[in-house]
Scaffold this motif. Structure first.
Motif, mmCIF file in Angstrom:
data_model
loop_
_atom_site.group_PDB
_atom_site.id
_atom_site.type_symbol
_atom_site.label_atom_id
_atom_site.label_comp_id
_atom_site.label_asym_id
_atom_site.label_seq_id
_atom_site.Cartn_x
_atom_site.Cartn_y
_atom_site.Cartn_z
ATOM 1 N N CYS A 24 14.837 -110.852 -83.288
ATOM 2 C CA CYS A 24 14.437 -110.661 -81.975
ATOM 3 C C CYS A 24 14.916 -109.457 -81.354
ATOM 4 N N TYR A 58 7.432 -123.159 -85.773
ATOM 5 C CA TYR A 58 7.231 -121.946 -84.719
ATOM 6 C C TYR A 58 7.066 -120.842 -85.353
ATOM 7 N N THR A 60 6.435 -116.908 -85.389
ATOM 8 C CA THR A 60 6.785 -115.743 -84.601
ATOM 9 C C THR A 60 6.324 -114.458 -85.222
ATOM 10 N N GLY A 63 9.467 -110.739 -82.502
ATOM 11 C CA GLY A 63 10.362 -111.278 -81.777
ATOM 12 C C GLY A 63 10.630 -110.456 -80.428
ATOM 13 N N LEU A 66 10.748 -112.806 -77.175
ATOM 14 C CA LEU A 66 11.172 -114.102 -77.588
ATOM 15 C C LEU A 66 12.993 -114.094 -77.500
ATOM 16 N N VAL A 77 11.020 -121.797 -88.472
ATOM 17 C CA VAL A 77 10.334 -120.633 -87.790
ATOM 18 C C VAL A 77 9.433 -119.878 -89.151
ATOM 19 N N HIS A 79 7.725 -116.550 -90.182
ATOM 20 C CA HIS A 79 7.670 -115.055 -89.954
ATOM 21 C C HIS A 79 6.280 -114.587 -90.406
ATOM 22 N N GLY A 133 1.383 -112.130 -81.803
ATOM 23 C CA GLY A 133 2.207 -112.364 -80.692
ATOM 24 C C GLY A 133 1.469 -111.846 -79.535
#
Ligand SMILES: Cc1cc2nc3c(=O)[nH]c(=O)nc-3n(C[C@H](O)[C@H](O)[C@H](O)COP(=O)(O)OP(=O)(O)OC[C@H]3O[C@@H](n4cnc5c(N)ncnc54)[C@H](O)[C@@H]3O)c2cc1C
Length: 313
Positions: A24, A58, A60, A63, A66, A77, A79, A133
């Motif tokens: 993040c 989740y 992502t 990040g 976030l 998560v 990626h 994103g």
């Protein structure tokens, strides 16, 4: 960080209790219960299809919008950056169009478009996230938003099945994107879906002019944003007809510190990590801004950043 002990049908890496701090841009926060880095899209499908139906996923990107609370996120998560990384220009068959996978960095789209003589993607150069994103957030700046350029998207659902979706399937507004109910008709339960790719359209034009605009836009950002300190961009949505930064400054909170987090002295809608910020420091500062601006200006500021996970007990 441990790799998964079993030999699973997917090729990507599963990490247990992975600290989200390093994933993040705020460089703060807790750990993800599991963290999956797929090898590619087919691998992501295999992985998702193997999960229990109720398993929390989740997805992502980089990040950059976030915050995972210090107690961590009880989910897997996924990626995407570096994993879903395809980018193809359509060429003569559809001038101006490109197909981009969700993990591609938005600035790469801007640079590629300019290099190939396309205009209109320049705004993406200053948004340090992925295409996925950006689609989830309807990211934008300087009068452009990514959904202005979406021809179609490809999504993956919780069963690992891919769907082709049109912009009309989504409710899209300022920093808001939601799959509409008609797209989910047919007696299906509304399934969660995540973006895996998009077909974007820009305008064939002068690539050199686009390149100059990118340089100008980045120079403006360097001059106005605290890019040397970990941050997540604008913390609050701008309320109609006003600017969150103006309101925060007007109530005297510019420079305010909570633990290791500070309201940036350079841009009042940014919160920076001074080095030791916890997610709680950042979230407490967000709450202080909301309470103060509501009390003194009568406006409720809504966060633009996504805050997930549990507080430390
Ligand atoms: C210095 C700086 C400047 C910024 N400037 C801008 C700006 O000008 N305009 C702007 O709009 N934003 C800006 N941002 C915020 C941020 O870069 C954008 O919101 C960006 O689009 C987030 O992308 P990401 O890949 O980092 O998403 P993440 O932060 O990883 O995720 C953000 C949200 O999107 C969801 N998401 C991510 N990928 C997917 C996917 N594939 N499918 C479904 N959901 C997904 C996540 O679950 C999460 O809820 C800035 C941030 C920084 C640090």
């Amino acid at each position: 960080m441990n790799t998964h002990p079993l030999s699973p049908p997917w090729r990507g890496a599963v990490l247990e209790h992975e600290s989200m701090r390093k994933h993040c841009s705020w460089r703060a926060g807790g750990a993800a219960r599991r963290y999956f880095v797929p090898a590619d899209l087919a691998d992501l499908q295999t992985f998702v299809a193997q999960q229990e139906p109720a398993a929390a996923l989740y997805v992502t990107g980089l990040g950059s919008n976030l915050l995972v609370r210090d107690g961590g996120l009880a989910a897997t998560v996924v990626h995407t950056h570096g994993a879903l990384s395809g980018l193809q220009l359509a060429g003569a068959s559809a001038p101006g169009e490109m197909t981009v996978e969700a993990g591609v960095a938005a600035p790469k789209v801007a640079r590629t478009a300019a290099r190939h003589g396309l205009e209109g993607a320049e705004f993406l150069a200053g948004i340090p996230g992925t295409v996925g994103g950006a689609l989830a957030m309807n990211a934008g700046c300087y009068g452009s938003e990514i959904w202005d350029h979406v021809v179609a998207v490809t999504t993956i659902d919780a069963a690992g099945i891919l769907h082709q979706r049109a912009p009309a399937d989504y409710e899209v507004a300022y920093r808001h994107v939601r799959l509409c109910a008609p797209a989910l008709a047919g007696g299906l339960q509304p399934l969660a879906e995540w973006f895996v790719a998009a077909r974007l359209r820009f305008t064939p034009g002068d690539g050199e002019r686009a390149g100059l605009r990118i340089r100008d836009l980045l120079a403006r950002r360097i001059a106005s944003q605290p890019l040397q300190q970990p941050n997540a961009g604008s913390v609050f949505r701008n309320p109609p007809g006003d600017h969150a930064a103006r309101l925060i400054e007007a109530v005297g909170l510019k420079g305010q510190i909570r633990g290791g987090a500070q309201i940036s002295l350079r841009h009042a809608n940014f919160i920076v990590n001074l080095g030791s910020a916890t997610a709680a420091d950042i979230e407490d500062l967000i709450a202080e801004v909301q309470a103060t601006v509501a009390a003194r200006a009568g406006i409720r500021l809504e966060p633009e950043v996504r805050i997930v996970g549990d507080r430390l007990q």
